[in-house]
Design a protein around this motif. Structure first.
Motif, mmCIF file in Angstrom:
data_model
loop_
_atom_site.group_PDB
_atom_site.id
_atom_site.type_symbol
_atom_site.label_atom_id
_atom_site.label_comp_id
_atom_site.label_asym_id
_atom_site.label_seq_id
_atom_site.Cartn_x
_atom_site.Cartn_y
_atom_site.Cartn_z
ATOM 1 N N ALA A 1 0.835 -1.208 0.000
ATOM 2 C CA ALA A 1 0.000 0.000 0.000
ATOM 3 C C ALA A 1 0.867 1.254 0.000
ATOM 4 O O ALA A 1 0.550 2.241 -0.672
ATOM 5 C CB ALA A 1 -0.929 -0.014 1.219
ATOM 6 N N TYR B 1 -2.109 -0.630 -4.897
ATOM 7 C CA TYR B 1 -3.364 -0.730 -4.162
ATOM 8 C C TYR B 1 -4.093 -2.054 -4.394
ATOM 9 O O TYR B 1 -4.659 -2.628 -3.457
ATOM 10 C CB TYR B 1 -4.284 0.439 -4.534
ATOM 11 C CG TYR B 1 -3.698 1.788 -4.204
ATOM 12 C CD1 TYR B 1 -3.300 2.095 -2.909
ATOM 13 C CD2 TYR B 1 -3.537 2.769 -5.188
ATOM 14 C CE1 TYR B 1 -2.758 3.343 -2.607
ATOM 15 C CE2 TYR B 1 -3.004 4.007 -4.889
ATOM 16 C CZ TYR B 1 -2.604 4.286 -3.601
ATOM 17 O OH TYR B 1 -2.069 5.506 -3.302
ATOM 18 N N ASN C 1 -6.567 1.725 2.636
ATOM 19 C CA ASN C 1 -5.958 1.454 1.334
ATOM 20 C C ASN C 1 -6.936 1.789 0.195
ATOM 21 O O ASN C 1 -6.556 2.403 -0.806
ATOM 22 C CB ASN C 1 -5.548 -0.016 1.271
ATOM 23 C CG ASN C 1 -5.035 -0.439 -0.088
ATOM 24 O OD1 ASN C 1 -4.024 0.063 -0.566
ATOM 25 N ND2 ASN C 1 -5.740 -1.360 -0.720
#
Length: 466
Positions: A33, A38, A65
């Motif tokens: 992250a 992502y 996130n």
């Protein structure tokens, strides 16, 4: 099932090795992250939250996130609603079947596309409450509130969750927003009044006051008095008039459950047992209160150990788990005696026997319960584990194979447990092809699971040396 385990999955026990594996996965997810990977981080965080539903840090990181991924746009991906239709159908089906873990599994797929999806967040919060999760249901509701702060349904659900956790000011604020949307909402008006009294009693030292009017007059004058008595006092008055009315005791006990006053709830139900007749129904509720109290005790002892690790703290934690296991077995035996043809209760008793190390007794109950479709996969897995404990390896292997055929793909943790058990046993029996097949399948799901990579290396070496 390892003895060094703790609760993290709505009543399920998590082994120390599982916690360690999840923590390693969590650390790796955080690194991804931080590098703006992502999607990969989301998949790793998903493993973490599904593995430990009650871990608030995992959930906060999962949502953090996704908020960064979507630049906190409060709407998620393009066409998220359209792309989530199939998952939402699965959520509704799971809700009807009270399959709370399936609600979480399919709900996560929706949230990956839109972490602010109110309907999904509220469904997962409700399932979390049913599973007995601690603060996690509130995480979902607060995110929904963040997206639509004036939505009356979200505020209503949030207010109720906040009240059970004694966060009175925030609950009152939510009810005020409900009133803004609908000034004639009687429930909101009553809840605001009740919460003001409850807050004063809880924080102001008015436990001895006989009525909420006394509290209100003492602090704010007679205009603030909205209720003559607290809910508990009202019920006590009714019990005085009708001491054999079991529903009154049940209502009072439920209020204690909401406030996590499990010992008090148990005492109330024991009063009912004496006053209303020693009925099996009341005894079942007493068992429920005792199990809730013991689960809460486990959480407290675990928290104490993790805050200040010591042998004494670890011993107290283990003793708490032992008390819970013994009471679970007692409750399961009681229910089976009361409902001898209920296969779900037979399964629960078999599982309790297995945890207690009574493997022959476990086999007897689990064989009776294996045709109960809801728990068929787990039942067959426990049978395999029980047969392995008594060194009936062929029977164990056979039941592991049957379990794998029955376990749903949605129950990933159970699937991994079965693949690992089947693979290790096959390796021990020198059936290398079976061992490799099972362990390779496990590695495809979760390569970091326990020592699966080392076991695959071991198989490769054995083949090489042949």
């Amino acid at each position: 099932m390892a003895s060094d385990a703790s609760q993290g999955n709505g009543g399920q026990m998590l082994s120390a090795s599982t916690r360690k594996r999840l923590q390693q996965c969590f650390v790796h997810a955080g690194k991804q992250a931080a590098q703006d990977n992502y999607d990969y981080a989301t998949e790793l965080f998903t493993q973490c939250v599904l593995g430990d539903l009650n871990n608030i840090v995992y959930w906060q990181s999962f949502f953090g996130n996704l908020r960064k991924k979507y630049n906190n746009n409060k709407k998620g991906a393009k066409l998220a609603s359209f792309r989530s239709k199939r998952e939402w159908a699965s959520i509704k089906k799971a809700q009807m079947q009270k399959d709370h873990k399936a609600v979480f599994k399919h709900g996560l797929e929706v949230l990956k596309l839109n972490p602010w999806d109110n309907t999904t967040l509220m469904a997962m919060s409700a399932s979390g409450e049913d599973l007995g999760l601690d603060e996690v249901p509130l995480v979902f509701l607060r995110l929904a509130l963040d997206a639509t702060p004036q939505d009356p349904d979200v505020n209503r659900a949030c207010a109720k969750a906040l009240r059970t956790r004694k966060q009175f000011d925030q609950a009152i604020a939510c009810w005020h927003r409900v009133l803004q949307a609908n000034p004639d909402d009687d429930e909101a008006s009553q809840e605001i009044a009740d919460l003001a009294v409850e807050k004063t009693i809880d924080h102001g030292g008015y436990e001895g006051a006989e009525s909420s009017r006394q509290v209100a007059v003492g602090d704010q004058g007679p205009q603030s008095a909205r209720a003559e008595l607290t809910q508990e006092q009202q019920i006590e008055r009714k019990i005085e008039k009708d001491p054999s009315n079991t529903e009154l005791y049940y209502e009072m006990a439920e209020g204690c459950f909401r406030n996590e006053e499990y010992k008090k709830a148990e005492e109330i139900l024991k009063r009912a047992y004496k006053a209303c007749g020693e009925t099996p129904e009341i005894q079942e509720r007493i068992f429920d209160a005792q199990l809730r109290r013991l689960r809460f005790d486990i959480r407290e002892k675990e928290a104490a150990y993790r805050k200040s690790p010591s042998e004494e703290a670890k011993l107290q934690w283990k003793k708490a788990r032992k008390r819970y296991d013994l009471k679970s077995l007692e409750a399961a035996e009681f229910r089976c005696n009361r409902y001898p043809n209920n296969l779900v209760y037979r399964f629960q008793l078999g599982r309790a026997y297995y945890v207690a190390g009574k493997h022959n007794e476990a086999i007897k109950e689990l064989q009776l319960a294996k045709n109960e479709s809801t728990h068929a996969g787990e039942c067959l897995l426990l049978l395999g584990q029980s047969f392995q404990k008594i060194k009936q390896y062929r029977l164990a292997a056979s039941h592991y194979e049957q379990a794998l055929a029955k376990i749903s793909e949605s129950d990933e943790e159970l699937q991994k447990t079965a693949l690992y058990a089947a693979g290790r046993l096959a390796l021990g029996m020198k059936e290398l092809d079976k061992a490799e097949n099972h362990l390779t399948a496990l590695a495809g799901i979760d390569f970091s699971y326990q020592d699966v990579s080392a076991l695959l290396d071991k198989i490769a070496k054995v083949r090489k040396n042949k």
